[in-house]
Design a protein around this motif. Structure first.
Motif, PDB file in Angstrom:
ATOM      1  N   ARG A  63       1.052  14.944   1.780  1.00  0.00           N
ATOM      2  CA  ARG A  63       1.566  14.373   0.495  1.00  0.00           C
ATOM      3  C   ARG A  63       0.847  13.294   0.661  1.00  0.00           C
ATOM      4  O   ARG A  63       0.354  11.885   0.331  1.00  0.00           O
ATOM      5  CB  ARG A  63       2.192  14.286   1.282  1.00  0.00           C
ATOM      6  N   SER A  64       0.417  12.674   2.341  1.00  0.00           N
ATOM      7  CA  SER A  64      -0.310  11.779   2.402  1.00  0.00           C
ATOM      8  C   SER A  64      -1.045  11.241   3.250  1.00  0.00           C
ATOM      9  O   SER A  64      -1.605  11.363   3.831  1.00  0.00           O
ATOM     10  CB  SER A  64       0.920  10.635   2.607  1.00  0.00           C
ATOM     11  N   LEU A  65      -1.443  10.010   3.658  1.00  0.00           N
ATOM     12  CA  LEU A  65      -2.676  10.151   4.563  1.00  0.00           C
ATOM     13  C   LEU A  65      -1.446   8.839   5.817  1.00  0.00           C
ATOM     14  O   LEU A  65      -0.821   8.864   5.553  1.00  0.00           O
ATOM     15  CB  LEU A  65      -3.776   8.702   4.197  1.00  0.00           C
ATOM     16  N   LEU A 115       0.599  -1.092   0.138  1.00  0.00           N
ATOM     17  CA  LEU A 115       0.294   0.101   0.040  1.00  0.00           C
ATOM     18  C   LEU A 115       1.042   0.915   0.016  1.00  0.00           C
ATOM     19  O   LEU A 115       0.809   1.647   1.085  1.00  0.00           O
ATOM     20  CB  LEU A 115      -1.109   0.671   0.928  1.00  0.00           C
ATOM     21  N   GLU A 116       1.359   1.691  -1.569  1.00  0.00           N
ATOM     22  CA  GLU A 116       2.070   2.964  -1.373  1.00  0.00           C
ATOM     23  C   GLU A 116       1.575   3.406  -2.248  1.00  0.00           C
ATOM     24  O   GLU A 116       1.111   3.498  -3.716  1.00  0.00           O
ATOM     25  CB  GLU A 116       3.477   2.399  -1.427  1.00  0.00           C
ATOM     26  N   GLN A 117       2.365   5.526  -2.576  1.00  0.00           N
ATOM     27  CA  GLN A 117       2.059   5.365  -3.729  1.00  0.00           C
ATOM     28  C   GLN A 117       3.787   5.968  -4.082  1.00  0.00           C
ATOM     29  O   GLN A 117       4.746   6.423  -4.216  1.00  0.00           O
ATOM     30  CB  GLN A 117       2.321   6.970  -2.961  1.00  0.00           C
ATOM     31  N   GLY A 175       7.992   5.514   3.663  1.00  0.00           N
ATOM     32  CA  GLY A 175       7.017   4.449   2.893  1.00  0.00           C
ATOM     33  C   GLY A 175       8.181   3.497   3.150  1.00  0.00           C
ATOM     34  O   GLY A 175       8.554   2.852   4.256  1.00  0.00           O
ATOM     35  N   GLY A 204       3.547   0.971   4.745  1.00  0.00           N
ATOM     36  CA  GLY A 204       5.086   1.802   4.873  1.00  0.00           C
ATOM     37  C   GLY A 204       5.670   2.849   6.547  1.00  0.00           C
ATOM     38  O   GLY A 204       4.410   2.390   6.668  1.00  0.00           O
ATOM     39  N   ARG A 205       6.012   2.800   6.057  1.00  0.00           N
ATOM     40  CA  ARG A 205       7.066   3.385   7.574  1.00  0.00           C
ATOM     41  C   ARG A 205       6.407   4.578   7.576  1.00  0.00           C
ATOM     42  O   ARG A 205       5.924   5.629   6.068  1.00  0.00           O
ATOM     43  CB  ARG A 205       8.431   3.391   7.514  1.00  0.00           C
ATOM     44  N   ILE A 248      -4.442   4.967  -2.600  1.00  0.00           N
ATOM     45  CA  ILE A 248      -5.401   5.603  -2.071  1.00  0.00           C
ATOM     46  C   ILE A 248      -5.554   6.810  -2.613  1.00  0.00           C
ATOM     47  O   ILE A 248      -4.666   7.848  -2.787  1.00  0.00           O
ATOM     48  CB  ILE A 248      -6.093   5.850  -0.222  1.00  0.00           C
ATOM     49  N   SER A 303      -5.179   4.021   5.735  1.00  0.00           N
ATOM     50  CA  SER A 303      -4.896   3.904   4.961  1.00  0.00           C
ATOM     51  C   SER A 303      -5.060   2.229   5.280  1.00  0.00           C
ATOM     52  O   SER A 303      -5.403   2.095   3.819  1.00  0.00           O
ATOM     53  CB  SER A 303      -2.768   3.658   4.670  1.00  0.00           C
ATOM     54  N   GLN A 315      -5.894  10.142  -3.875  1.00  0.00           N
ATOM     55  CA  GLN A 315      -6.065  11.866  -2.888  1.00  0.00           C
ATOM     56  C   GLN A 315      -6.499  12.976  -3.793  1.00  0.00           C
ATOM     57  O   GLN A 315      -6.145  13.463  -4.853  1.00  0.00           O
ATOM     58  CB  GLN A 315      -4.895  12.022  -1.947  1.00  0.00           C
TER      59      GLN A 315
HETATM   60  N1  SAH Z   1       4.223   8.218   0.493  1.00  0.00           N
HETATM   61  C1  SAH Z   1       3.841   8.580   1.356  1.00  0.00           C
HETATM   62  C2  SAH Z   1       4.929   7.519   2.996  1.00  0.00           C
HETATM   63  C3  SAH Z   1       4.730   7.965   4.384  1.00  0.00           C
HETATM   64  S1  SAH Z   1       2.658   7.639   4.928  1.00  0.00           S
HETATM   65  C4  SAH Z   1       4.676   9.612   2.081  1.00  0.00           C
HETATM   66  O1  SAH Z   1       5.286  10.078   1.198  1.00  0.00           O
HETATM   67  O2  SAH Z   1       4.606  10.380   2.437  1.00  0.00           O
HETATM   68  C5  SAH Z   1       3.295   6.375   5.325  1.00  0.00           C
HETATM   69  C6  SAH Z   1       2.240   4.946   4.701  1.00  0.00           C
HETATM   70  O3  SAH Z   1       0.454   5.540   4.750  1.00  0.00           O
HETATM   71  C7  SAH Z   1       2.677   4.633   3.611  1.00  0.00           C
HETATM   72  O4  SAH Z   1       4.429   3.574   2.852  1.00  0.00           O
HETATM   73  C8  SAH Z   1       1.882   3.507   3.041  1.00  0.00           C
HETATM   74  O5  SAH Z   1       1.812   2.409   3.733  1.00  0.00           O
HETATM   75  C9  SAH Z   1       0.282   4.320   3.586  1.00  0.00           C
HETATM   76  N2  SAH Z   1      -0.287   5.356   3.089  1.00  0.00           N
HETATM   77  C10 SAH Z   1      -0.935   6.424   3.228  1.00  0.00           C
HETATM   78  N3  SAH Z   1      -0.869   7.503   1.781  1.00  0.00           N
HETATM   79  C11 SAH Z   1      -0.980   7.017   1.666  1.00  0.00           C
HETATM   80  C12 SAH Z   1      -2.146   7.035   0.028  1.00  0.00           C
HETATM   81  N4  SAH Z   1      -2.436   8.271  -0.862  1.00  0.00           N
HETATM   82  N5  SAH Z   1      -2.328   5.604  -0.659  1.00  0.00           N
HETATM   83  C13 SAH Z   1      -1.714   4.552  -0.068  1.00  0.00           C
HETATM   84  N6  SAH Z   1      -1.041   4.194   0.889  1.00  0.00           N
HETATM   85  C14 SAH Z   1      -0.925   5.460   1.435  1.00  0.00           C
END
Ligand code: SAH
Length: 296
Positions: free
Chosen positions: A274-276, A224-226, A252, A247-248, A267, A281, A269
């Protein structure tokens, strides 16, 4: 125990003792009574356990695997054949004709007590069989989905994922250090989830071996990763047997792990951030997997 006592009596008979010293017989009798009391109290506990489990199953017919939290952990960790791994006791009634056991026992009382214990042994055997069927039921009803959170550090994320994995009845949650479940903060968030699902200890250095083993067992190994090649979650059809790697919290999923994955899903966005959060997630992905299984 019973075998030993019956053997003792046969031996004393065969080496032509005129009679077994009363003190020896009393020792044997006391020993047998102690054994019987132990057996009786452990069976009483089992009867209560099985009844509770039975009641819960009856109360909730749609959920035939619901078990009391106290016992589920024990049941799930019991080796598969624990219920039949039960020392077979001598069957006095069956052998009575051949050896005329009743004449071996100086008085009917001892013989009667042994027969009674044999019946109790049979009852215990039946209880163990019933327990094994319940355990098989639990195993059969789990989703074939394993969440790998070995790369995660933060306890709230791990505990939240344990709760989410239990709610969606996954086959297990892999963490780097299983001792995390005794942490007070973990338990505040997990609300006992760790008692109801298998928590597997997979340190980061063992992840590759673990993933390769699961791949050999027929699981699809997903991340599960971007990433540039990630498939949007709403466009992805999950296979039935899934291992999903998270991921971490900051970096990640490391590149060397990405390379051994069958696929990555992400997922979609719409915002700026940047991320959830990783637990969020994992929960979204696990719900999408569950939704797809339920639509079959
Ligand atoms: N790619 C993120 C890594 C940190 S988020 C970044 O660059 O900020 C921590 C983890 O949450 C990711 O490794 C992934 O496993 C999950 N995650 C967060 N947002 C996600 C998304 N939109 N789609 C898939 N996984 C996500």
């Amino acid at each position: 125990m019973l075998l030993f006592c019956a053997w003792l009596m046969i031996i004393t008979q065969e080496i032509e003792f005129e009679c077994v010293p009363i003190s020896l017989m009393d020792h044997v009798l006391n020993f047998l009574n102690d054994v019987r009391e132990d057996l009786r109290s452990s069976m009483a506990k089992d009867v209560i356990t099985i009844k509770n489990e039975g009641l819960k199953i009856v109360e909730d017919p749609n959920c035939n695997e619901l078990l009391s939290a106290v016992n589920k952990e024990k049941i799930l960790q019991q080796p598969k054949d624990a219920s039949v791994d039960f020392q077979k006791k001598i069957t006095l009634l069956k052998h009575e004709q051949q050896h005329n056991f009743s004449s071996l026992f100086r008085n009917e009382e001892i013989y009667g007590q042994l027969v009674e214990m044999e019946c109790e042994g049979e009852l215990l055997n039946q209880l163990l069989q019933s327990r094994r069927m319940t355990m098989d039921n639990i195993r059969a009803s789990r989703q074939q989905f394993i969440l790998v959170a070995s790369l995660l550090d933060r306890i709230p994320n791990l505990a939240g994922l344990a709760r989410t994995c239990e709610v969606f009845k996954t086959s297990g949650l892999a963490v780097a250090d299983a001792n995390v479940v005794v942490d007070k903060q973990f338990q505040l968030i997990s609300v006992t989830a760790e008692k109801w699902i298998p928590i597997m200890e997979v340190p980061v250095k063992s992840m590759k071996n673990f993933l390769e083993k699961k791949k050999r067992e027929g699981y699809s190994i997903l991340g599960l990763e971007q990433t540039a090649n990630s498939i949007p979650l709403d466009k992805y059809t999950f296979p039935q047997k899934v291992v999903l790697v998270l991921g971490r919290e900051k970096e990640g999923i490391p590149v060397d792990i990405i390379h051994i994955l069958d696929a990555c899903v992400e997922i979609p966005q719409l915002g700026v951030v940047r991320s959830l959060n990783v637990h969020v997630s994992g929960a979204i992905a696990l719900w999408e997997y569950t939704r797809q299984q339920r639509s079959h």
